[in-house]
Write an enzyme that holds these catalytic residues in place. Structure first.
Site, PDB file in Angstrom:
ATOM      1  N   ASP A  88       0.954  -1.087  -0.153  1.00  0.00           N
ATOM      2  CA  ASP A  88      -0.040  -0.396   0.033  1.00  0.00           C
ATOM      3  C   ASP A  88       0.730   1.736   0.320  1.00  0.00           C
ATOM      4  OD1 ASP A  88       0.711  -1.246   2.794  1.00  0.00           O
ATOM      5  OD2 ASP A  88      -1.133  -0.314   3.324  1.00  0.00           O
ATOM      6  N   GLU A 125      12.339   1.179   7.106  1.00  0.00           N
ATOM      7  CA  GLU A 125      12.031   0.146   6.332  1.00  0.00           C
ATOM      8  C   GLU A 125      11.411   0.258   4.752  1.00  0.00           C
ATOM      9  OE1 GLU A 125       7.647   1.687   6.219  1.00  0.00           O
ATOM     10  OE2 GLU A 125       7.621   3.618   6.177  1.00  0.00           O
TER      11      GLU A 125
END
Length: 516
Positions: free
Chosen positions: A295, A479
């Site tokens: 996403d 991340e």
């Protein structure tokens, strides 16, 4: 121990998502952008009884001097980000720093917070870091790779037990342990977690978690027996000609996501104006893409440059169906070990059928690469992505196909810092120029499965060097990374880049140790 033992306690409060609990107050706060990150209010903890807060809101909101921001800060406490404790000791390597982070990222069992969105879990667990203060489903497998290298089998077991608890309590594993995630899951990595743990504890582990593996499968295949017409779908299952059944991503709600409320409302309005797509349909596509973990990505768009063209639920994803194949194989093995041979043969056949369907619907003979399939338009999507390497990871590709995929990786995806996620620069975080730890590992392991050791080693060297370079520069583990220009930070997404970071740490340790 031959079966997972659920903890002997229950929680008194039912699980209510904050947008349902607070109603207009929640929507008004999110529409007013009181917080720059919509997730902040979704995670807030009320300082008084939520019913009383709602009453106070309706009594006060029409007053001339009413200040919504002040009201929120008076009655709610934001959850703290996991950030300030990340300063590395001077001179520590990334590897040493990661070892010290496990305790920082570990959360102990909690009690229910009245009115809060966190779903308490009975065992300790590792969170990704930053704004991600809860246990995320697919993240956790890649985190576990590092925990295994760190000899933290205790944490691996407790995290699997938490997921088992969620399956037994809810019937599935939600995206994470938040009430606003209860309408969707994430890529089904539970069988890989169980197999990873079995490498440490022996095959008896498969029998121990057999009931939960079956419930996981039942969740993803719900409604499959009722589908009779080709190219029809129900929830996460799509019926195809010749009786093949494959899976897609889905969400049981068609409303704005509480954790990204303002962004979803804005996109739905744009899509309605541009394409005359109903807002409910767009919300469903957005939520389904969130279930995928990607996403967001141009992978889910009809027009790779236009987010408003998102159509996730029309797409059969190759990676999801590879994961379901592994779940079927794991169930077959678990039933064999449990002397339930009829069920063993049933899941052997289901895995075989899915393997054939994967070759039929995902291998593009013109591109010579695995693609996603649009079952509404009955053709491949145009997005060439790293999801196409999942058949290598699960050993589903034949020798010829594996050589084509390796060529794609070398010519298109491999950059100076590792692998691109897609070949499109859309501004979305799961597109070029960004690279993500889970996809580096899936591709790396897939290459090794087919003895492409040279390419695997190049990939590993580039990725590890990038992580170490960033760590030396900033003292942070992130991340995601910009793999095309390693001097630039990764971009895109609905929030600032997060540090911590669970799956980066896990993949780094596993790759680092395999180089030795």
């Amino acid at each position: 121990m031959y079966g997972f033992i659920a903890p002997a306690f229950t929680y008194g409060q039912s699980y209510i998502s904050p947008e349902d609990l607070y109603g207009n107050l929640f929507r008004d706060v999110q529409n007013a952008h009181i917080f720059t990150d919509s997730k902040t209010f979704a995670d807030c903890i009320p300082l008084e009884d939520p019913v009383w807060i709602i009453e106070q809101y309706y009594q006060q909101k029409n007053s001339p001097d009413f200040d919504l921001k002040e009201f929120v800060h008076d009655h709610f406490r934001p959850a703290a980000e996991i950030k300030s404790e990340f300063e590395p000791v001077k001179g520590d390597t990334a590897e040493i720093h990661i070892q010290s982070l496990w305790n920082v990222l570990t959360r102990q069992p909690e009690s229910q917070e009245r009115g809060g969105s966190l779903i308490p879990l009975p065992y300790a667990y590792v969170v990704p870091g930053g704004r991600f203060r809860e246990i995320y489903y697919w993240d956790s497998y890649f985190t576990m790779l590092g925990l295994k290298e760190a000899k933290r089998g205790d944490l691996i077991e407790s995290m699997i037990n938490n997921f088992s608890y969620l399956i037994d309590t809810l019937g599935y594993i939600p995206t994470a342990n938040r009430t606003y995630y209860l309408s969707r899951s994430q890529p089904p990595f539970f069988s890989l977690m169980v197999n990873l743990f079995s490498e440490m504890e022996g095959k008896k582990v498969l029998k121990r978690y057999l009931n939960q593996l079956q419930k996981e499968y039942d969740y993803w295949m719900d409604g499959s027996d009722n589908l009779t017409e080709p190219f029809t779908a129900y929830r996460r299952v799509v019926n195809l000609p010749s009786g093949a059944r494959l899976n897609r991503y889905w969400d049981d709600k068609a409303t704005p996501r509480p954790e990204s409320y303002g962004e979803d409302v804005e996109l739905a309005e744009e899509a309605e104006e541009k394409f005359r797509t109903s807002k409910e349909e767009i919300y469903r596509h957005i939520r389904a893409a969130a279930e995928s973990g990607w996403d967001f990505s141009s992978r889910w768009f009809k027009d790779e440059t236009d987010f408003a063209s998102i159509h996730t639920t029309d797409i059969l994803p190759v990676d999801l169906n590879c994961l379901m194949y592994n779940l079927e194989k794991t169930l077959a093995e678990a039933y064999f070990l449990n002397d339930q041979f009829d069920l063993h043969y049933k899941y052997v056949q289901l895995a075989k059928d899915r393997c054939e369907a994967i070759q039929t619907y995902f291998w593009d003979g013109l591109r010579n690469y695995y693609m996603d399939y649009d079952f509404k338009r009955k053709k491949f999507t145009s997005a060439i992505t790293l999801a196409g390497t999942f058949p290598l990871f699960f050993k589903l590709a034949n020798k010829t196909q594996s050589h084509y995929i390796r060529a794609y990786i070398r010519l298109n995806f491999l950059k100076s810092g590792g692998l691109l996620t897609t070949l499109v620069k859309s501004g979305q975080q799961w597109d070029a120029p960004n690279g993500w730890a889970p996809l580096q590992w899936i591709t790396y392991r897939g290459l090794r499965n087919y003895n492409f050791h040279r390419t695997a080693n190049e990939l590993s060297a580039e990725w590890l060097t990038l992580i170490e370079k960033e760590f030396k520069h900033s003292g942070k583990l992130l991340e995601k990374y910009n793999v095309s220009d390693t001097n630039l930070i990764a971009g895109g997404g609905e929030y600032e880049i997060q540090e911590g970071f669970g799956w980066t740490n896990g993949v780094y340790l596993r790759m680092k140790n395999r180089k030795r």
